[in-house]
Design an enzyme around this catalytic site. Sequence first.
Site, PDB file in Angstrom:
ATOM      1  N   ASP A 115       0.840  -1.199   0.000  1.00 34.55           N
ATOM      2  CA  ASP A 115       0.000   0.000   0.000  1.00 34.55           C
ATOM      3  C   ASP A 115       0.877   1.251   0.000  1.00 34.55           C
ATOM      4  OD1 ASP A 115      -2.434   1.284  -0.124  1.00 34.55           O
ATOM      5  OD2 ASP A 115      -2.678   1.379   2.056  1.00 34.55           O
ATOM      6  N   TYR A 117       1.175   5.691  -0.697  1.00 36.32           N
ATOM      7  CA  TYR A 117       0.715   6.891   0.010  1.00 36.32           C
ATOM      8  C   TYR A 117       0.916   8.041  -0.973  1.00 36.32           C
ATOM      9  CZ  TYR A 117       0.309   9.568   4.489  1.00 36.32           C
ATOM     10  OH  TYR A 117      -0.072  10.368   5.539  1.00 36.32           O
ATOM     11  N   HIS A 122      -3.692  14.085   0.419  1.00 29.73           N
ATOM     12  CA  HIS A 122      -3.979  13.217   1.564  1.00 29.73           C
ATOM     13  C   HIS A 122      -2.823  13.238   2.570  1.00 29.73           C
ATOM     14  CE1 HIS A 122      -5.237   9.842   4.015  1.00 29.73           C
ATOM     15  NE2 HIS A 122      -4.104   9.224   3.755  1.00 29.73           N
ATOM     16  N   ARG A 131       0.838  16.750  12.792  1.00 31.11           N
ATOM     17  CA  ARG A 131       2.144  17.364  13.060  1.00 31.11           C
ATOM     18  C   ARG A 131       2.129  18.878  12.893  1.00 31.11           C
ATOM     19  NH1 ARG A 131       3.582  12.827  10.190  1.00 31.11           N
ATOM     20  NH2 ARG A 131       3.510  14.022   8.273  1.00 31.11           N
ATOM     21  N   GLU A 188     -10.776   4.092   3.300  1.00 29.61           N
ATOM     22  CA  GLU A 188      -9.840   4.857   2.483  1.00 29.61           C
ATOM     23  C   GLU A 188     -10.149   4.574   1.026  1.00 29.61           C
ATOM     24  OE1 GLU A 188      -5.823   3.921   3.811  1.00 29.61           O
ATOM     25  OE2 GLU A 188      -5.906   5.582   5.251  1.00 29.61           O
ATOM     26  N   GLU A 190      -9.169   4.255  -2.531  1.00 26.75           N
ATOM     27  CA  GLU A 190      -7.920   4.032  -3.263  1.00 26.75           C
ATOM     28  C   GLU A 190      -8.221   3.312  -4.575  1.00 26.75           C
ATOM     29  OE1 GLU A 190      -4.680   2.247  -1.133  1.00 26.75           O
ATOM     30  OE2 GLU A 190      -5.326   3.025   0.827  1.00 26.75           O
ATOM     31  N   ASP A 222      -9.327   0.557   1.676  1.00 30.81           N
ATOM     32  CA  ASP A 222      -8.364   0.103   2.682  1.00 30.81           C
ATOM     33  C   ASP A 222      -8.885   0.497   4.061  1.00 30.81           C
ATOM     34  OD1 ASP A 222      -6.036  -0.882   3.806  1.00 30.81           O
ATOM     35  OD2 ASP A 222      -4.995   1.029   3.615  1.00 30.81           O
ATOM     36  N   ARG A 226      -8.206   4.046  12.967  1.00 35.06           N
ATOM     37  CA  ARG A 226      -7.287   5.172  13.230  1.00 35.06           C
ATOM     38  C   ARG A 226      -6.757   5.181  14.654  1.00 35.06           C
ATOM     39  NH1 ARG A 226      -6.241   6.355   8.088  1.00 35.06           N
ATOM     40  NH2 ARG A 226      -8.099   6.927   6.909  1.00 35.06           N
ATOM     41  N   GLN A 229      -4.111   2.570  14.945  1.00 32.32           N
ATOM     42  CA  GLN A 229      -2.943   3.014  14.175  1.00 32.32           C
ATOM     43  C   GLN A 229      -2.126   4.054  14.940  1.00 32.32           C
ATOM     44  OE1 GLN A 229      -3.953   4.421  10.257  1.00 32.32           O
ATOM     45  NE2 GLN A 229      -1.858   4.859   9.670  1.00 32.32           N
ATOM     46  N   TYR A 233       1.767   2.704  15.502  1.00 30.46           N
ATOM     47  CA  TYR A 233       2.496   2.824  14.241  1.00 30.46           C
ATOM     48  C   TYR A 233       3.960   3.202  14.361  1.00 30.46           C
ATOM     49  CZ  TYR A 233       2.694   7.952  13.738  1.00 30.46           C
ATOM     50  OH  TYR A 233       2.978   9.269  13.879  1.00 30.46           O
ATOM     51  N   LYS A 242      -4.628  -1.991   9.987  1.00 29.10           N
ATOM     52  CA  LYS A 242      -4.900  -2.157   8.559  1.00 29.10           C
ATOM     53  C   LYS A 242      -5.072  -3.614   8.149  1.00 29.10           C
ATOM     54  CE  LYS A 242      -3.714   2.192   7.275  1.00 29.10           C
ATOM     55  NZ  LYS A 242      -4.499   3.087   6.428  1.00 29.10           N
ATOM     56  N   THR A 246      -9.316  -5.460   3.525  1.00 29.08           N
ATOM     57  CA  THR A 246      -9.188  -4.523   2.412  1.00 29.08           C
ATOM     58  C   THR A 246     -10.143  -5.020   1.337  1.00 29.08           C
ATOM     59  OG1 THR A 246      -6.840  -4.172   2.916  1.00 29.08           O
ATOM     60  CG2 THR A 246      -7.604  -3.501   0.729  1.00 29.08           C
ATOM     61  N   THR A 339      -4.815   6.568  -0.116  1.00 29.34           N
ATOM     62  CA  THR A 339      -6.035   7.368  -0.162  1.00 29.34           C
ATOM     63  C   THR A 339      -5.913   8.494  -1.177  1.00 29.34           C
ATOM     64  OG1 THR A 339      -6.276   6.927   2.183  1.00 29.34           O
ATOM     65  CG2 THR A 339      -7.625   8.695   1.269  1.00 29.34           C
ATOM     66  N   GLU A 353     -10.346  12.829   7.093  1.00 24.54           N
ATOM     67  CA  GLU A 353     -10.180  14.144   6.474  1.00 24.54           C
ATOM     68  C   GLU A 353     -11.515  14.857   6.292  1.00 24.54           C
ATOM     69  OE1 GLU A 353      -7.858  11.745   3.549  1.00 24.54           O
ATOM     70  OE2 GLU A 353      -7.068  13.727   3.037  1.00 24.54           O
TER      71      GLU A 353
END
Length: 407
Positions: A115, A117, A122, A131, A188, A190, A222, A226, A229, A233, A242, A246, A339, A353
Site C-alpha cells: 500500500d 501513500y 492526503h 504534526r 480509504e 484508493e 483500505d 485510526r 494506528q 504505528y 490495517k 481490504t 487514499t 479528512e
Amino acid sequence: MPSSHSSFPLQNLPYGVFSPRAGGAPRVGVRIHDWVLDLSVVQARGFFDDHLPEGVFAQPALNAFMALGRPAWRAARGVITRLLEAGIPRLRDGALIPIDDVRMHLPAQIGDFTDFYASRQHAANVGRMFRGADNALLPNWMHLPVAYHARASSVIPAGVDVRRPRGQTLPDGAPPPVFGPSRQLDFELELGVFIGPGNPLGQPIPIHKAHEHIFGLVLLNDWSARDIQKWEYRPLGPFNAKNFATSISPWVVTLDALEPFRVPAPPQSPAPLPYLQHPDDWRLDIHLEVRLQSEGMAAPAVICRTNARHLYWTAAQMIAHHTITGCNLRPGDLLGTGTISGPTPDSYGSLLELAWRGEKPLQLPNGETRIFLHDGDRVTLTGWCQGEGYRVGFGEVSAKVLPPWGG
Ligand code: CA
C-alpha cells in the site's frame, strides 16, 4: 442488451472471476453491459487457439492470464471484441450469463499486497492534523513514493461485510493502553493496481518498462482503525490498524481500456531521482465517488467526489521504486495507491479528512452526523472514466460495517 449509461460497453471489457449461481466452479469472465461472457466456454470452443495457452480461463483466478503479458492481452481483447461485435447468436448456449445469475470472487490469487501513500493532498492533510502545517509533509515524501508491505490474506471481494476490529489503543493519549473495539473505524478511497508479468529477484523493473507489468486497475477500500494506528504505528508503521480487511471491486479494468483517459500533469517539483523519472502523461482521469448509507437512511448519500488525477506519484513510479532493490513482483500482486484526496474538502478520500479529525462532523441528509463509521454503515466506492458518449466504469465495491466478533 442495454447500451445506454452502461459502465461496461465494448470499450471497457474488464476481466473478473465468477461462478454461476446455478452451480459450477469459479472461472474467468469478461463483463459486457449486464452480462458476463464466460471465457472458459469461449476458449473451449476454440476461439483463442491461436493466441492463448489451453485452459487459461478455466481457472479460479486471473494469475495465469496476467502472467502472459500485453501481446496476449491485446490478442484476447481483439477476439472478444470481434465476437461481441458479431452479435450474440454465435455466443448462445451458455456463454453469456446475466450478471444477476453469477457470484463474483476475488479476481486473482494475491501473493503480496503493498500500500502506497501517493496523494499529496492526503499526505499533507494527515500531516497537518498530526504534526501541524509546518511539518505536513515529511522530508522523504516529495522524493519517493512512500509505502509499506500490507496484508494479502485479508483482501476481500466486494459484498463481504467487514467486522469492526478490536485492538489496543491509548485513549486521550495517556497511559495505560486499553483493549476494545476500535472507535475510529474509517474507509480509504484508493485504486488497486494488479501486476501482470513479474520480474526475477534481483532485476529491477526500469521505469520505462513499468507499464508492461500493469494488468489493470480496481477500486480499493483500505479499511483503517485510526485509534489503533495512532498508538501502534511508531516506528514500523501500521499493523493491526490495517490488517483486518481490504475490499476490492470484482472487475479489473485493463490499461488498454484506460488508455484514452491518460492525462498530462504538471512536472514534479523537485524532479525525482533519475530512476523515478518518466514522461508525466500517465495520470488517469478517473472520476471517483464514495457513498455512505447508515441503517437509518433510506438511500445512500455521496460524501466524497474526487479524481485519480490528483495522485502525485504514478503507478509506473510505484513499480520502479518497489523493485529498485531487486524485489520481485509476481503476477497477481496488488499495489494500493493510498487514499486519493483532491484539493477541496468535499474531495477528501477518508472520514478522517472529511470530518477533519472530528472538528467538522460530516452531516448526513437524515440529520445524523459522522466522525468515524458506525456499525451498520454501508460504504460504497465507485469510479468511471467519461468518454464521448460512453463510460468505462469500474462498477463498485460495497460493504457494511458489522459489530465486532462476539457482539
Ligand atoms: Ca491505505
